[in-house]
Design a protein around this motif. Structure first.
Motif, PDB file in Angstrom:
ATOM      1  N   UNK A 320       0.825  -1.202   0.000  1.00 47.72           N
ATOM      2  CA  UNK A 320       0.000   0.000   0.000  1.00 47.72           C
ATOM      3  C   UNK A 320       0.861   1.255   0.000  1.00 47.72           C
ATOM      4  N   UNK A 321       1.932   1.227   0.786  1.00 45.96           N
ATOM      5  CA  UNK A 321       2.836   2.385   0.851  1.00 45.96           C
ATOM      6  C   UNK A 321       3.523   2.607  -0.491  1.00 45.96           C
ATOM      7  N   UNK A 322       3.958   1.524  -1.133  1.00 48.55           N
ATOM      8  CA  UNK A 322       4.641   1.661  -2.419  1.00 48.55           C
ATOM      9  C   UNK A 322       3.696   2.203  -3.486  1.00 48.55           C
ATOM     10  N   UNK A 323       2.421   1.826  -3.407  1.00 50.06           N
ATOM     11  CA  UNK A 323       1.434   2.377  -4.347  1.00 50.06           C
ATOM     12  C   UNK A 323       1.297   3.881  -4.140  1.00 50.06           C
ATOM     13  N   UNK A 324       1.260   4.312  -2.873  1.00 44.91           N
ATOM     14  CA  UNK A 324       1.177   5.739  -2.572  1.00 44.91           C
ATOM     15  C   UNK A 324       2.384   6.492  -3.121  1.00 44.91           C
ATOM     16  N   UNK A 325       3.576   5.939  -2.900  1.00 45.81           N
ATOM     17  CA  UNK A 325       4.810   6.591  -3.370  1.00 45.81           C
ATOM     18  C   UNK A 325       4.831   6.647  -4.896  1.00 45.81           C
ATOM     19  N   UNK A 326       4.467   5.518  -5.530  1.00 48.11           N
ATOM     20  CA  UNK A 326       4.449   5.471  -6.991  1.00 48.11           C
ATOM     21  C   UNK A 326       3.477   6.495  -7.568  1.00 48.11           C
ATOM     22  N   UNK A 327       2.296   6.592  -6.970  1.00 47.93           N
ATOM     23  CA  UNK A 327       1.304   7.555  -7.454  1.00 47.93           C
ATOM     24  C   UNK A 327       1.792   8.983  -7.294  1.00 47.93           C
ATOM     25  N   UNK A 328       2.475   9.251  -6.184  1.00 51.10           N
ATOM     26  CA  UNK A 328       3.004  10.597  -5.942  1.00 51.10           C
ATOM     27  C   UNK A 328       4.049  10.964  -6.995  1.00 51.10           C
ATOM     28  N   UNK A 329       4.916  10.012  -7.288  1.00 51.98           N
ATOM     29  CA  UNK A 329       5.966  10.262  -8.280  1.00 51.98           C
ATOM     30  C   UNK A 329       5.360  10.425  -9.674  1.00 51.98           C
ATOM     31  N   UNK A 330       4.368   9.634  -9.999  1.00 49.60           N
ATOM     32  CA  UNK A 330       3.712   9.752 -11.303  1.00 49.60           C
ATOM     33  C   UNK A 330       3.037  11.101 -11.479  1.00 49.60           C
ATOM     34  N   UNK A 331       2.439  11.624 -10.405  1.00 49.12           N
ATOM     35  CA  UNK A 331       1.778  12.925 -10.517  1.00 49.12           C
ATOM     36  C   UNK A 331       2.789  14.029 -10.769  1.00 49.12           C
ATOM     37  N   UNK A 332       3.985  13.891 -10.216  1.00 53.88           N
ATOM     38  CA  UNK A 332       5.042  14.875 -10.475  1.00 53.88           C
ATOM     39  C   UNK A 332       5.565  14.715 -11.905  1.00 53.88           C
ATOM     40  N   UNK A 333       5.684  13.467 -12.358  1.00 54.38           N
ATOM     41  CA  UNK A 333       6.165  13.201 -13.715  1.00 54.38           C
ATOM     42  C   UNK A 333       5.219  13.777 -14.766  1.00 54.38           C
ATOM     43  N   UNK A 334       3.914  13.742 -14.470  1.00 57.23           N
ATOM     44  CA  UNK A 334       2.944  14.299 -15.425  1.00 57.23           C
ATOM     45  C   UNK A 334       3.129  15.799 -15.619  1.00 57.23           C
ATOM     46  N   UNK A 335       3.779  16.437 -14.642  1.00 54.40           N
ATOM     47  CA  UNK A 335       4.069  17.866 -14.770  1.00 54.40           C
ATOM     48  C   UNK A 335       5.397  18.101 -15.484  1.00 54.40           C
ATOM     49  N   UNK A 336       6.019  17.013 -15.962  1.00 50.91           N
ATOM     50  CA  UNK A 336       7.271  17.139 -16.704  1.00 50.91           C
ATOM     51  C   UNK A 336       8.504  17.203 -15.832  1.00 50.91           C
ATOM     52  N   UNK A 337       8.404  16.767 -14.568  1.00 51.77           N
ATOM     53  CA  UNK A 337       9.547  16.824 -13.656  1.00 51.77           C
ATOM     54  C   UNK A 337       9.898  15.427 -13.158  1.00 51.77           C
ATOM     55  N   UNK A 338      11.143  15.293 -12.727  1.00 56.16           N
ATOM     56  CA  UNK A 338      11.613  14.030 -12.175  1.00 56.16           C
ATOM     57  C   UNK A 338      11.890  14.174 -10.692  1.00 56.16           C
ATOM     58  N   UNK A 339      11.565  13.131  -9.943  1.00 53.51           N
ATOM     59  CA  UNK A 339      11.834  13.116  -8.512  1.00 53.51           C
ATOM     60  C   UNK A 339      13.279  12.700  -8.281  1.00 53.51           C
ATOM     61  N   UNK A 340      13.964  13.428  -7.410  1.00 57.40           N
ATOM     62  CA  UNK A 340      15.361  13.110  -7.110  1.00 57.40           C
ATOM     63  C   UNK A 340      15.503  12.117  -5.976  1.00 57.40           C
ATOM     64  N   UNK A 341      14.629  12.246  -4.956  1.00 52.82           N
ATOM     65  CA  UNK A 341      14.794  11.359  -3.808  1.00 52.82           C
ATOM     66  C   UNK A 341      13.479  11.170  -3.064  1.00 52.82           C
ATOM     67  N   UNK A 342      13.398  10.046  -2.358  1.00 52.84           N
ATOM     68  CA  UNK A 342      12.283   9.761  -1.455  1.00 52.84           C
ATOM     69  C   UNK A 342      12.852   9.734  -0.046  1.00 52.84           C
ATOM     70  N   UNK A 343      12.287  10.567   0.818  1.00 47.48           N
ATOM     71  CA  UNK A 343      12.759  10.704   2.183  1.00 47.48           C
ATOM     72  C   UNK A 343      11.827   9.911   3.089  1.00 47.48           C
ATOM     73  N   UNK A 344      12.348   8.871   3.734  1.00 52.15           N
ATOM     74  CA  UNK A 344      11.548   7.985   4.579  1.00 52.15           C
ATOM     75  C   UNK A 344      11.780   8.327   6.040  1.00 52.15           C
ATOM     76  N   UNK A 345      10.720   8.784   6.722  1.00 52.85           N
ATOM     77  CA  UNK A 345      10.826   9.180   8.125  1.00 52.85           C
ATOM     78  C   UNK A 345       9.683   8.543   8.907  1.00 52.85           C
ATOM     79  N   UNK A 346       9.638   8.849  10.206  1.00 57.68           N
ATOM     80  CA  UNK A 346       8.598   8.296  11.067  1.00 57.68           C
ATOM     81  C   UNK A 346       9.067   7.027  11.753  1.00 57.68           C
ATOM     82  N   UNK A 347       8.302   6.586  12.744  1.00 55.36           N
ATOM     83  CA  UNK A 347       8.674   5.385  13.489  1.00 55.36           C
ATOM     84  C   UNK A 347       8.790   4.160  12.604  1.00 55.36           C
TER      85      UNK A 347
END
Length: 560
Positions: A320-347
């Motif tokens: 479920x988390x990977x689907x969320x991350x993938x969807x977030x990155x895809x929404x940025x890609x649709x704007x013509x940009x690339x994601x540089x990094x994923x920052x994983x925080x929290x317990x």
């Protein structure tokens, strides 16, 4: 106490664990985690279990955190009840008769508040504390609704966090991003980078994406609509409980409640250490009071789990988390940009297996996966940093967010044929004009960029012959992309503001006449001021404030 130095206390209220930290404006670079939890013994923990147990079926005396005896039934995961009214969720977390989730949260907050204040007095002394103002910054999941945030705020106020203190709310992923970017190692994040912040906690997982405009001072802007879901590490615990019940069968009901609770607690140690190593085929969870039940896979008091079973507990949640991350990155890609990094925080962000899965996925796309040192405390430390910033103007972070909803206020306006419907028409008994009721004046548009302390002002007026009590205005919100011009079922109430103008002299109002009868016109402003987690709704008349309402403000995070 203006001008005296301050202490900022950050409170990360988690589903499974909660943390406190503080810093002084005298030493802003030194953030201190509050430990010394009651009954924690010599062990040092950066957080305490978000658990509470009421004594002898009552609703006043209680134990909390590490102080709860092992033999007592404890309430846990009650944070989720602030958001969810789902009967299934509520049935899984039964509350004491007559108590609500807000009541339980208030009691837990009061324990944290008293522990924080006693620790500050002990560590700083009476001379310092008597001349120090203490303010609180409380973090909340970005996926939460306005209602859940309001419940959290009210519980914190009832616990004492507004008694001679300021209290502000801050979204958890924003707090984590502020701390991590300001304290990063080896310039892993640079100007112009686009980063996805994944705050994985016990109950919720929040994702917000930023474009980094500046590092020092920090300036970021949201570059995609955030997402989130209820898929934190507690759902792995629930999967384990289901497996435990399935394997034990009828034996499960013979276990005492405290034994069942202890088994799940023991599983936490195994869960936190799980790395899915090929050379480790078995994992063991201690089962107190039980020796051997072969058909359940319990040998010499240890419940055995295979590597495949461990993955089976984790993978549905991590998927479920990977689907969320993938969807977030895809929404940025649709704007013509690339994601540089994923920052994983929290317990949950400190889980080796979660990071292992994330790193493998990111490697396919040329994206860097970052799990900063102290990922579990990034939120509470970021809350302290954010609270310090008003006293340290050269270090103020600028976070440009996007509103998730439209916000406005219902009103009546002059009737315009073709624009307003007859169902809303009425004649004003004072002015005699034809008016349209149930219209909405929208202050803020969905998706609109917002910075801290932005003030939006709208002009309104009221006609009256005799002042007769407080004036009440409402704040409403709408989730539609295009909001209606009038109140419909899609327009939801957020809060009211009550303004008492009984002390205003009549000479301060405009004087008008209709049919030889005098009436008055008050022209006033409704101001909307926005910060990270709060929205201040205020009535201003002739430059003075006559009514204020604080409500939670929900930024661009959509619950899947």
């Amino acid at each position: 106490m203006a001008g005296l130095h301050k202490i900022i206390v950050g409170l990360d209220f988690g589903t499974t664990y909660s943390a406190l930290a503080w810093a002084s404006t005298n030493l802003p670079g030194q953030i201190n985690l509050i430990g010394n939890w009651p009954s924690a013994g010599i062990l040092t923990h950066h957080s305490a279990p978000t658990e509470i147990a009421y004594h002898e079926g009552g609703t006043t005396d209680f134990s909390w955190g590490y102080d709860i005896p092992r033999t007592v039934r404890r309430l846990k995961w009650f944070k989720l009840l602030l958001e969810s009214n789902d009967e299934h969720v509520q049935s899984g977390m039964p509350l004491p008769p007559g108590m609500t989730a807000m009541d339980v949260t208030r009691d837990f907050f009061s324990a944290l508040y008293q522990h924080a204040m006693s620790t500050l007095w002990k560590q700083n002394g009476e001379a310092v504390m008597s001349m120090t103002r203490v303010d609180f910054v409380l973090t909340v999941p970005a996926v939460w609704s306005d209602t859940a945030k309001q419940r959290t705020r009210e519980a914190a106020i009832a616990a004492g966090m507004l008694n001679e203190h300021n209290l502000s709310l801050l979204s958890e992923p924003e707090a984590a991003a502020i701390y991590t970017i300001k304290n990063q190692d080896r310039n892993a994040i640079n100007v112009h980078d686009k980063i996805v912040v994944c705050d994985a906690g016990g109950g919720t997982v929040d994702l917000i994406s930023y474009t980094v405009l500046s590092i020092n001072p920090l300036k970021v802007t949201e570059c995609a609509v955030g997402t989130g879901d209820f898929c934190g590490s507690t759902y792995i615990d629930r999967n384990f409980e289901k497996l435990l019940q399935q394997r034990l069968g009828s034996h499960y009901n013979t276990l005492r409640v405290e034994t069942q609770q202890r088994i799940v607690k023991n599983f936490e140690e195994v869960k936190c250490a799980f790395r899915d190593k090929p050379d480790q085929s078995l994992y063991h969870v201690n089962v107190p009071t039980v020796d051997t039940i072969q058909e359940a896979g319990i040998y010499s008091g240890e419940f055995q789990l295979t590597r495949e079973e461990m993955r089976g507990l984790f993978d549905p949640v991590i998927d479920q988390i990977m689907i969320l991350i993938s969807s977030q990155i895809q929404s940025i890609s649709r704007e013509g940009s690339n994601v540089n990094s994923v920052l994983l925080v929290g317990g949950f962000g400190e889980s080796p297996y979660l990071f292992q899965r994330l790193e493998a996925w990111c490697r396919q796309w040329g994206i860097s996966a970052i799990s900063p040192h102290g990922a579990a405390t990034a939120v509470v430390k970021g809350a302290v940093l954010r609270g310090l910033e008003p006293s340290l103007p050269l270090q103020v972070s600028t976070v440009v967010r996007r509103a998730r909803r439209h916000y406005g206020t219902p009103m009546s306006t002059l009737f315009i044929p073709g624009q307003h419907g007859e169902r809303d028409a009425y004649t004003d008994p004072i002015t005699g004009r034809k008016m349209a009721r149930n219209q909405v004046s929208w202050f803020l548009a969905k998706g609109e960029p917002i910075t801290d302390d932005r003030r939006i002002t709208k002009n309104f007026c009221r006609s009256f012959r005799k002042y007769s009590g407080p004036w009440v205005d409402s704040m409403v919100a709408c989730d539609l992309d295009s909001p209606p011009s009038r109140v419909t079922q899609d327009v939801k109430h957020v809060c009211n503001i009550s303004a008492d103008l009984s002390t205003v002299r009549k000479s301060c109002y405009e004087k008008k006449w209709k049919n030889w009868r005098r009436f008055y016109v008050a022209r006033y402003n409704l101001d909307l001021t926005i910060s990270s987690g709060d929205m201040k709704f205020e009535l201003i008349f002739r430059g003075a404030s006559f009514g204020v309402s604080l409500a939670p403000f929900l930024f661009s995070v959509a619950l899947r």
